[in-house]
Motif scaffolding. Structure first.
Motif, short mmCIF file in Angstrom:
data_model
loop_
_atom_site.label_atom_id
_atom_site.label_comp_id
_atom_site.label_asym_id
_atom_site.label_seq_id
_atom_site.Cartn_x
_atom_site.Cartn_y
_atom_site.Cartn_z
N SER A 262 0.89 -1.16 0.00
CA SER A 262 0.00 0.00 0.00
C SER A 262 0.93 1.21 0.00
O SER A 262 2.16 1.05 0.07
CB SER A 262 -0.90 -0.02 1.24
OG SER A 262 -0.16 0.32 2.39
N PRO A 263 0.41 2.43 -0.03
CA PRO A 263 1.33 3.59 -0.03
C PRO A 263 2.28 3.63 1.16
O PRO A 263 3.39 4.13 1.05
CB PRO A 263 0.37 4.78 -0.01
CG PRO A 263 -0.86 4.28 -0.68
CD PRO A 263 -0.97 2.83 -0.26
N ASN A 264 1.87 3.06 2.31
CA ASN A 264 2.75 3.17 3.47
C ASN A 264 2.99 1.85 4.22
O ASN A 264 3.43 1.86 5.35
CB ASN A 264 2.22 4.22 4.45
CG ASN A 264 0.78 3.96 4.84
OD1 ASN A 264 0.21 2.95 4.45
ND2 ASN A 264 0.21 4.88 5.59
N ALA A 265 2.69 0.70 3.58
CA ALA A 265 2.92 -0.58 4.26
C ALA A 265 3.04 -1.70 3.23
O ALA A 265 2.70 -1.52 2.06
CB ALA A 265 1.77 -0.89 5.21
N GLU A 266 3.57 -2.82 3.70
CA GLU A 266 3.60 -4.01 2.84
C GLU A 266 3.02 -5.17 3.63
O GLU A 266 3.12 -5.23 4.86
CB GLU A 266 5.00 -4.31 2.32
CG GLU A 266 5.97 -4.86 3.31
CD GLU A 266 7.29 -5.23 2.63
OE1 GLU A 266 7.69 -4.60 1.63
OE2 GLU A 266 7.93 -6.18 3.13
N PHE A 267 2.39 -6.09 2.90
CA PHE A 267 1.70 -7.22 3.52
C PHE A 267 2.03 -8.50 2.77
O PHE A 267 1.95 -8.54 1.54
CB PHE A 267 0.17 -7.01 3.48
CG PHE A 267 -0.26 -5.68 3.99
CD1 PHE A 267 -0.44 -5.48 5.35
CD2 PHE A 267 -0.49 -4.62 3.12
CE1 PHE A 267 -0.83 -4.24 5.83
CE2 PHE A 267 -0.89 -3.39 3.60
CZ PHE A 267 -1.07 -3.19 4.96
N ARG A 268 2.39 -9.53 3.51
CA ARG A 268 2.53 -10.86 2.90
C ARG A 268 1.12 -11.41 2.71
O ARG A 268 0.27 -11.30 3.60
CB ARG A 268 3.34 -11.78 3.79
CG ARG A 268 4.84 -11.42 3.72
CD ARG A 268 5.70 -12.39 4.44
NE ARG A 268 5.64 -13.70 3.80
CZ ARG A 268 6.26 -14.76 4.27
NH1 ARG A 268 6.99 -14.68 5.36
NH2 ARG A 268 6.18 -15.92 3.64
N LEU A 269 0.90 -12.02 1.56
CA LEU A 269 -0.43 -12.55 1.28
C LEU A 269 -0.65 -13.88 2.01
O LEU A 269 0.18 -14.78 1.91
CB LEU A 269 -0.62 -12.76 -0.23
CG LEU A 269 -0.65 -11.49 -1.06
CD1 LEU A 269 -0.81 -11.83 -2.54
CD2 LEU A 269 -1.75 -10.56 -0.60
N PRO A 270 -1.76 -13.99 2.74
CA PRO A 270 -2.08 -15.26 3.41
C PRO A 270 -2.41 -16.35 2.39
O PRO A 270 -3.09 -16.09 1.40
CB PRO A 270 -3.31 -14.92 4.25
CG PRO A 270 -3.31 -13.43 4.38
CD PRO A 270 -2.70 -12.93 3.11
N SER A 271 -1.92 -17.56 2.64
CA SER A 271 -2.28 -18.68 1.77
C SER A 271 -3.32 -19.58 2.45
O SER A 271 -4.07 -20.28 1.77
CB SER A 271 -1.05 -19.51 1.41
OG SER A 271 -0.45 -20.06 2.55
N VAL A 272 -3.36 -19.56 3.78
CA VAL A 272 -4.37 -20.31 4.54
C VAL A 272 -4.83 -19.41 5.68
O VAL A 272 -4.01 -18.84 6.40
CB VAL A 272 -3.81 -21.62 5.12
CG1 VAL A 272 -4.88 -22.37 5.91
CG2 VAL A 272 -3.23 -22.51 4.03
N VAL A 273 -6.14 -19.30 5.84
CA VAL A 273 -6.72 -18.57 6.97
C VAL A 273 -7.79 -19.44 7.63
O VAL A 273 -8.38 -20.31 6.98
CB VAL A 273 -7.35 -17.21 6.56
CG1 VAL A 273 -6.29 -16.25 6.05
CG2 VAL A 273 -8.46 -17.39 5.54
#
Length: 186
Positions: A57-68
């Motif tokens: 995002s403009p001010n953060a990064e996120f690892r994509l979940p593969s299992v929730v």
């Protein structure tokens, strides 16, 4: 050697109930990466496993979940919905008159023209040629009898049948939560 990054669209998340069982096997309970991140931010799920893929995002990064897993247990329905897809799933995607798995339709065993209803116990999967050949005749008149007389399946039976048709893509992080052929009873 250059490796193109994996598009986020190629990173769906397997959705487990609060008991760590998939919500459904067929279709496999998957959410898009956007729906998954939204559920994470709304605190509706726990992240069980992640892809190596990161989105920014403009001010953060996120690892994509593969299992929730859902934080709140969703009680499975006791009776499956009567849908064309579920009829095909109950009948294992094969014509109940000849066994073909091509060009499936559904057939009223007792035709509607003779009082038959569109219910679990009167509808079977049928290929188009068999459905046309049977037409509006009763099974005895057409000398065509379904391999299995139609019944309302349990949700568990549909799940078991769904496990016979694993999707083309299964991420390695999903394998501990999916039970395909190994768990099936004959």
């Amino acid at each position: 050697m250059y490796h193109a990054p994996i598009a986020p669209e190629a990173c769906p998340a397997l959705v487990l109930n609060a008991d760590y069982r998939p919500l459904s096997y067929y279709p496999l309970s998957l959410w898009s990466w956007q729906d998954t991140l939204k559920a994470v931010f709304l605190d509706r799920v726990n992240i069980v496993s992640e892809y190596d893929r990161v989105v920014h995002s403009p001010n953060a990064e996120f690892r994509l979940p593969s299992v929730v897993s859902l934080k709140t247990y969703v009680k499975p329905s006791r009776n499956p919905a009567f849908t064309r897809f579920n009829v095909f799933l109950r009948d294992r995607f094969s014509c109940q008159y000849c066994g073909s798995n091509h060009d499936l339709t559904f057939d009223h065993v007792i035709p509607r023209s003779k009082g038959g209803q569109t219910t679990w116990d009167n509808v079977v999967a049928a290929c188009s040629p068999c459905n046309l050949r049977k037409g509006g005749a009763l099974p005895k008149e057409a000398k065509m009898f379904p391999f299995q007389w139609p019944i309302m399946p349990s949700v568990n039976q549909l799940h078991q049948n769904g496990r016979l048709f694993p999707p083309n893509y299964l991420h390695e992080s999903w394998m501990d939560y999916l039970y395909w052929d190994a768990e099936l009873d004959p």
